[in-house]
Design a protein around this motif. Sequence first.
Motif, PDB file in Angstrom:
ATOM      1  N   VAL A   1       0.842  -1.192   0.000  1.00 34.74           N
ATOM      2  CA  VAL A   1       0.000   0.000   0.000  1.00 34.74           C
ATOM      3  C   VAL A   1       0.879   1.244   0.000  1.00 34.74           C
ATOM      4  O   VAL A   1       1.867   1.318   0.732  1.00 34.74           O
ATOM      5  N   ILE A   2       0.513   2.205  -0.842  1.00 32.07           N
ATOM      6  CA  ILE A   2       1.215   3.486  -0.860  1.00 32.07           C
ATOM      7  C   ILE A   2       0.321   4.553  -0.265  1.00 32.07           C
ATOM      8  O   ILE A   2      -0.844   4.695  -0.664  1.00 32.07           O
ATOM      9  N   ASP A   3       0.857   5.285   0.689  1.00 33.79           N
ATOM     10  CA  ASP A   3       0.186   6.478   1.204  1.00 33.79           C
ATOM     11  C   ASP A   3       0.487   7.588   0.195  1.00 33.79           C
ATOM     12  O   ASP A   3       1.577   8.168   0.189  1.00 33.79           O
ATOM     13  N   LEU A   4      -0.476   7.859  -0.685  1.00 36.05           N
ATOM     14  CA  LEU A   4      -0.223   8.787  -1.797  1.00 36.05           C
ATOM     15  C   LEU A   4       0.080  10.199  -1.315  1.00 36.05           C
ATOM     16  O   LEU A   4       0.847  10.925  -1.949  1.00 36.05           O
ATOM     17  N   ASP A   5      -0.535  10.597  -0.198  1.00 40.30           N
ATOM     18  CA  ASP A   5      -0.259  11.937   0.333  1.00 40.30           C
ATOM     19  C   ASP A   5       1.206  12.040   0.750  1.00 40.30           C
ATOM     20  O   ASP A   5       1.899  12.999   0.409  1.00 40.30           O
ATOM     21  N   ALA A   6       1.676  11.040   1.489  1.00 44.90           N
ATOM     22  CA  ALA A   6       3.079  11.054   1.938  1.00 44.90           C
ATOM     23  C   ALA A   6       4.015  10.974   0.739  1.00 44.90           C
ATOM     24  O   ALA A   6       5.028  11.681   0.664  1.00 44.90           O
ATOM     25  N   MET A   7       3.671  10.122  -0.237  1.00 39.86           N
ATOM     26  CA  MET A   7       4.512   9.988  -1.418  1.00 39.86           C
ATOM     27  C   MET A   7       4.628  11.328  -2.142  1.00 39.86           C
ATOM     28  O   MET A   7       5.722  11.727  -2.574  1.00 39.86           O
ATOM     29  N   GLN A   8       3.535  12.026  -2.262  1.00 40.68           N
ATOM     30  CA  GLN A   8       3.592  13.288  -3.007  1.00 40.68           C
ATOM     31  C   GLN A   8       4.359  14.365  -2.248  1.00 40.68           C
ATOM     32  O   GLN A   8       5.022  15.204  -2.862  1.00 40.68           O
TER      33      GLN A   8
ATOM     34  N   ASP B   1      16.557   4.685   9.547  1.00 42.53           N
ATOM     35  CA  ASP B   1      17.453   4.448  10.683  1.00 42.53           C
ATOM     36  C   ASP B   1      18.769   5.219  10.553  1.00 42.53           C
ATOM     37  O   ASP B   1      19.544   5.289  11.507  1.00 42.53           O
ATOM     38  N   ASN B   2      19.048   5.776   9.366  1.00 45.97           N
ATOM     39  CA  ASN B   2      20.267   6.579   9.194  1.00 45.97           C
ATOM     40  C   ASN B   2      20.167   7.875   9.994  1.00 45.97           C
ATOM     41  O   ASN B   2      19.094   8.470  10.091  1.00 45.97           O
ATOM     42  N   ASP B   3      21.291   8.330  10.514  1.00 50.55           N
ATOM     43  CA  ASP B   3      21.407   9.711  10.993  1.00 50.55           C
ATOM     44  C   ASP B   3      21.153  10.636   9.812  1.00 50.55           C
ATOM     45  O   ASP B   3      21.833  10.519   8.787  1.00 50.55           O
ATOM     46  N   ALA B   4      20.226  11.568   9.949  1.00 47.32           N
ATOM     47  CA  ALA B   4      19.986  12.472   8.823  1.00 47.32           C
ATOM     48  C   ALA B   4      20.936  13.652   8.905  1.00 47.32           C
ATOM     49  O   ALA B   4      21.022  14.318   9.931  1.00 47.32           O
ATOM     50  N   PRO B   5      21.668  13.923   7.822  1.00 48.71           N
ATOM     51  CA  PRO B   5      22.542  15.092   7.854  1.00 48.71           C
ATOM     52  C   PRO B   5      21.715  16.373   7.865  1.00 48.71           C
ATOM     53  O   PRO B   5      20.586  16.402   7.367  1.00 48.71           O
ATOM     54  N   ALA B   6      22.292  17.410   8.443  1.00 54.04           N
ATOM     55  CA  ALA B   6      21.627  18.708   8.452  1.00 54.04           C
ATOM     56  C   ALA B   6      21.322  19.124   7.013  1.00 54.04           C
ATOM     57  O   ALA B   6      22.116  18.882   6.115  1.00 54.04           O
ATOM     58  N   GLY B   7      20.164  19.707   6.814  1.00 50.34           N
ATOM     59  CA  GLY B   7      19.818  20.187   5.475  1.00 50.34           C
ATOM     60  C   GLY B   7      19.141  19.139   4.618  1.00 50.34           C
ATOM     61  O   GLY B   7      18.749  19.419   3.485  1.00 50.34           O
ATOM     62  N   THR B   8      19.000  17.908   5.122  1.00 48.39           N
ATOM     63  CA  THR B   8      18.288  16.875   4.366  1.00 48.39           C
ATOM     64  C   THR B   8      16.790  17.116   4.478  1.00 48.39           C
ATOM     65  O   THR B   8      16.283  17.287   5.577  1.00 48.39           O
ATOM     66  N   PRO B   9      16.110  17.122   3.359  1.00 51.90           N
ATOM     67  CA  PRO B   9      14.644  17.180   3.463  1.00 51.90           C
ATOM     68  C   PRO B   9      14.154  15.988   4.285  1.00 51.90           C
ATOM     69  O   PRO B   9      14.762  14.917   4.258  1.00 51.90           O
ATOM     70  N   ARG B  10      13.082  16.179   5.001  1.00 48.81           N
ATOM     71  CA  ARG B  10      12.522  15.071   5.782  1.00 48.81           C
ATOM     72  C   ARG B  10      11.590  14.265   4.889  1.00 48.81           C
ATOM     73  O   ARG B  10      10.618  14.798   4.358  1.00 48.81           O
ATOM     74  N   PHE B  11      11.886  12.993   4.752  1.00 50.92           N
ATOM     75  CA  PHE B  11      11.023  12.111   3.965  1.00 50.92           C
ATOM     76  C   PHE B  11      10.214  11.228   4.905  1.00 50.92           C
ATOM     77  O   PHE B  11      10.698  10.820   5.961  1.00 50.92           O
ATOM     78  N   GLU B  12       8.997  10.943   4.483  1.00 52.17           N
ATOM     79  CA  GLU B  12       8.082  10.154   5.316  1.00 52.17           C
ATOM     80  C   GLU B  12       7.959   8.739   4.760  1.00 52.17           C
ATOM     81  O   GLU B  12       8.086   8.524   3.564  1.00 52.17           O
ATOM     82  N   HIS B  13       7.625   7.789   5.620  1.00 56.89           N
ATOM     83  CA  HIS B  13       7.287   6.457   5.136  1.00 56.89           C
ATOM     84  C   HIS B  13       6.022   6.547   4.272  1.00 56.89           C
ATOM     85  O   HIS B  13       5.006   7.086   4.707  1.00 56.89           O
TER      86      HIS B  13
END
Lengths: 370, 370
Positions: free
Chosen positions: A18-25, A248-260
Amino acid sequence: MNTLIGQGVAAIDTPALVIDLDAMQRNLAAMATFAHERGLRLRPHAKMHKSAWIAQQQIAQGAVGVCVQKTSEAEALAAQGVRDILITNEVIDQAKLNRIAVLAREARLGVAVDCALGIERLAAALKAADSRLDVFVEIDVGHGRCGVPPREAAALARSVMERGLRFAGLQAYHGRAQHLRGFAERSAAIAAAAAAVREALGALAAEGIGCPLVSGAGTGSFVLEAGSGLWGELQCGSYLFMDRDYADNDAPAGTPRFEHALFVRSQVMSCAADRAVIDAGHKSHAIDSGLPRVWQREDLEFVNGGDEHGLVIRRTAAARLPGLGEAVWLVPGHCDPTVNLHDRMVGVRGGLAGGTVERIIRVDARGCTA
Amino acid sequence: MNTLIGQGVAAIDTPALVIDLDAMQRNLAAMATFAHERGLRLRPHAKMHKSAWIAQQQIAQGAVGVCVQKTSEAEALAAQGVRDILITNEVIDQAKLNRIAVLAREARLGVAVDCALGIERLAAALKAADSRLDVFVEIDVGHGRCGVPPREAAALARSVMERGLRFAGLQAYHGRAQHLRGFAERSAAIAAAAAAVREALGALAAEGIGCPLVSGAGTGSFVLEAGSGLWGELQCGSYLFMDRDYADNDAPAGTPRFEHALFVRSQVMSCAADRAVIDAGHKSHAIDSGLPRVWQREDLEFVNGGDEHGLVIRRTAAARLPGLGEAVWLVPGHCDPTVNLHDRMVGVRGGLAGGTVERIIRVDARGCTA
């Protein structure tokens, strides 16, 4: 399957992808914005979603085209109308190269090379088909898989041009770096990759060969490649769906936040005092990067139950196990091979809890490994 | 794909799943003979091959029918003419049970139950469809997944009969025991499973309930179940193809010798001094039971190269790495999820070296996880 459209999530048979289309967009827009703001080309990797419809969504939001790994993937996406595809991989088989050369008549294609034989066979195929495509010389930037040492890039580029082919630039991707947990380790790996790219560019310049483009980078490291000033094109794929491993990766500063945005909807089909058995095993989700996580249930843990089953157990004494017939949502460990297990994905709008099925998305290139 | 028929193995595009039909048929005959000589029913597990054509080959050599794990697998095989299918698994979803009840009008079906709710819903579905099927009560014989404790079998069997359903016997399968390397460990696990079966049979007898059949056993342990005098039906699946994992088990005395019959044909597409990179990764073969082995090249080792690549390295200093374009044959670690990655299998007659493609075998139930 199409009768599902318009129904609530409870109607989705299990297990299902299942894809959460809102999160994907939101993920799609975040990466498009990142690339646009830095003046970089975005060419998302379609080996992850293998869907022409999703490729078209990415292109509609500014991507120049997509990447694939395999000849048959390129064919499957082109057959559904995708018109700009880079095969970020070597092809040595003459029959495959002949197919690529024929496909290059109707779509803009690119392919990577890392040896003289590959260039020779590619040239023969293109000559026979009377077509052209972009040829990228792959350099090994630390992954230790395909690609030549950086200093050898010039000789290969020269060979590409001498055969009348279009030298389009360098393929420079560090796959293993994507999965280093700590930001410091990833930074060091990409710094070494950047040094390799600089060495290759220097070798090309010394031979008087211009390098039109350096293409590469993945979801775990693209902020670093983008910041180097060397890469002109980003090949990230997983950002669109995200998986447990990348999260689970440490996110570097300036990385956009991506959602599941990618989930396996499963269901409890057997219960015992210490476990709920769900109907999703590793024929439903890949386990090469570890097991899935139970979505929004930090108190539960997924335990491998084999090909067709999963065990859900308590992580805390107070945790309530899900009951017979209850839905359990999983976040896969690794999105690419998980998608490749499924013929279709169910696109949901309005969230996993009370949302509605909006679209069935075909995995057009499923199983296209050749 | 069908244009391949009659061509030599060199014409098979890579990576591809290839069956050595000669080896497969020897395996098929060996297991059929084993079951026949001991007066046991053989109901091979089709979750492994997912192919109606192969199921029919097994039935033609004496199998009573096949097993599957999922409703959609049963539907896919029945649609291709398989007429006797046991779902060796619980189904709790009412919509799925309704589909099973409808399918039971045209094929002989069986299903496992391990709870009152499952029996209640199954009874409702069968009543609505006006159909019947075999109901097996699953007992947990040590796997720790589905199934009730043995002493509870009688109450469930009683409940099955009280609802007018056909109590067909016990489902008693110890999955984890299959993969214990040492014969002594496997013997101990199956001895414990046999004790559990005896306890369940005792509980049934105490309630005056006869047990028509005990069904179970897998490729790693079936000689033990067969020797116990308790099991009347064997559910082995992997014996037909064999994989690296099963081949690594200590074989108990009296076990028929099964040969590797399932292979991934891959090809070298990039080379370096210390490695050959092949075009098969874990989108071509499952890695849940470990990595594949390079067929008949003890001096080479397969190293994980990701979703689309494999690395082949030297195990001995003298080993010759395969060259660009050379074929490399892999024995998958685990056959079931490997087959599930492919839409078709290429059946070869006359061996892998100089054989001929005889048949393309569709994986009819590929991806049927629901």
